[in-house]
Scaffold this motif. Sequence first.
Motif, PDB file in Angstrom:
ATOM      1  N   GLN A 108      14.057  67.442  39.516  1.00 53.04           N
ATOM      2  CA  GLN A 108      13.836  68.592  38.672  1.00 53.04           C
ATOM      3  C   GLN A 108      12.963  69.582  39.438  1.00 53.04           C
ATOM      4  O   GLN A 108      11.979  69.199  40.068  1.00 53.04           O
ATOM      5  N   ASN A 128      10.142  72.224  39.923  1.00 54.81           N
ATOM      6  CA  ASN A 128       8.920  72.545  39.193  1.00 54.81           C
ATOM      7  C   ASN A 128       8.561  74.019  39.371  1.00 54.81           C
ATOM      8  O   ASN A 128       9.281  74.765  40.019  1.00 54.81           O
ATOM      9  N   GLU A 176      10.341  67.331  41.892  1.00 56.88           N
ATOM     10  CA  GLU A 176       9.711  66.053  41.591  1.00 56.88           C
ATOM     11  C   GLU A 176      10.755  65.185  40.893  1.00 56.88           C
ATOM     12  O   GLU A 176      11.639  65.686  40.214  1.00 56.88           O
ATOM     13  N   THR A 177      10.672  63.910  41.059  1.00 58.29           N
ATOM     14  CA  THR A 177      11.685  63.055  40.473  1.00 58.29           C
ATOM     15  C   THR A 177      11.417  62.890  38.985  1.00 58.29           C
ATOM     16  O   THR A 177      10.278  62.898  38.543  1.00 58.29           O
ATOM     17  N   THR A 178      12.495  62.769  38.227  1.00 61.44           N
ATOM     18  CA  THR A 178      12.384  62.573  36.781  1.00 61.44           C
ATOM     19  C   THR A 178      12.835  61.168  36.404  1.00 61.44           C
ATOM     20  O   THR A 178      13.135  60.905  35.260  1.00 61.44           O
ATOM     21  N   LYS A 179      12.893  60.291  37.361  1.00 63.68           N
ATOM     22  CA  LYS A 179      13.379  58.933  37.117  1.00 63.68           C
ATOM     23  C   LYS A 179      12.509  58.188  36.109  1.00 63.68           C
ATOM     24  O   LYS A 179      13.010  57.474  35.266  1.00 63.68           O
ATOM     25  N   GLY A 180      11.206  58.377  36.168  1.00 67.62           N
ATOM     26  CA  GLY A 180      10.301  57.635  35.305  1.00 67.62           C
ATOM     27  C   GLY A 180      10.156  58.196  33.906  1.00 67.62           C
ATOM     28  O   GLY A 180       9.498  57.606  33.079  1.00 67.62           O
ATOM     29  N   THR A 181      10.754  59.349  33.611  1.00 66.94           N
ATOM     30  CA  THR A 181      10.605  59.931  32.289  1.00 66.94           C
ATOM     31  C   THR A 181      11.589  59.285  31.336  1.00 66.94           C
ATOM     32  O   THR A 181      12.781  59.536  31.385  1.00 66.94           O
ATOM     33  N   GLY A 182      11.074  58.456  30.476  1.00 68.73           N
ATOM     34  CA  GLY A 182      11.905  57.780  29.496  1.00 68.73           C
ATOM     35  C   GLY A 182      11.673  58.352  28.114  1.00 68.73           C
ATOM     36  O   GLY A 182      10.842  59.228  27.913  1.00 68.73           O
ATOM     37  N   LEU A 234      10.409  58.741  24.238  1.00 64.62           N
ATOM     38  CA  LEU A 234       9.171  58.400  23.529  1.00 64.62           C
ATOM     39  C   LEU A 234       9.366  57.097  22.749  1.00 64.62           C
ATOM     40  O   LEU A 234       8.495  56.243  22.726  1.00 64.62           O
ATOM     41  N   TYR A 263      13.058  62.124  22.681  1.00 59.46           N
ATOM     42  CA  TYR A 263      12.162  62.717  23.665  1.00 59.46           C
ATOM     43  C   TYR A 263      11.269  63.739  22.962  1.00 59.46           C
ATOM     44  O   TYR A 263      11.275  63.814  21.745  1.00 59.46           O
ATOM     45  N   ASP A 264      10.545  64.529  23.723  1.00 62.28           N
ATOM     46  CA  ASP A 264       9.610  65.471  23.119  1.00 62.28           C
ATOM     47  C   ASP A 264      10.315  66.563  22.311  1.00 62.28           C
ATOM     48  O   ASP A 264       9.966  66.809  21.167  1.00 62.28           O
TER      49      ASP A 264
END
Length: 173
Positions: free
Chosen positions: A4, A6, A12-18, A20, A88-89
């Motif tokens: 993604q 910025n 920056e990688t978005t792999k860790g965004t899971g 909520l 998600y948010d």
Amino acid sequence: MSEQTNTWGGTETTKGTGPLFVVRRPRFPGVIFTGLGAAAVVIGIPGIVIQQLVSPGTNSTSLGFMAGLGALLLLFGLALGATRVDVYDRHYDVKSGFGKLRRREVDDIRTLRYATQSNGGGQRFVSLTAWNDRKKKQFMIFTNYRGYQEFTAWLAERRPKEWAECERLGIPD
């Protein structure tokens, strides 16, 4: 790996965004159908093979029916277990059965309503359904789903007017 852009032009990688949290069906119905289907397939298919080896040309209709019904029950159980809403948010992803995840924006929700379903005087199920301004269904979840309480709190925070109207109308009799 997903990336993604910025604000300063880097990535920056978005792999860790899971998500909520995840809203999904209770495990019990899916496990029952999956277990019964798997057992019927495991008994039916080897049964057909053994019956044909022991006495070739014998009619194995009942074992074939068992294997076919088992395959259907297995698929049904797996589809029940795959249905979910990833929250998600500012958006959520809806997956129904074996379909793909479909992204939905929380701002698209225009109507939230409760509905009831019963099996003829027995147990009554309460669902929460959302539609957009074109009356296209966004999701349908039931009150017994895991994550239901968190999801309704999330909806009340992000769509307060629509949630207040849904609460005002309440659950139909």
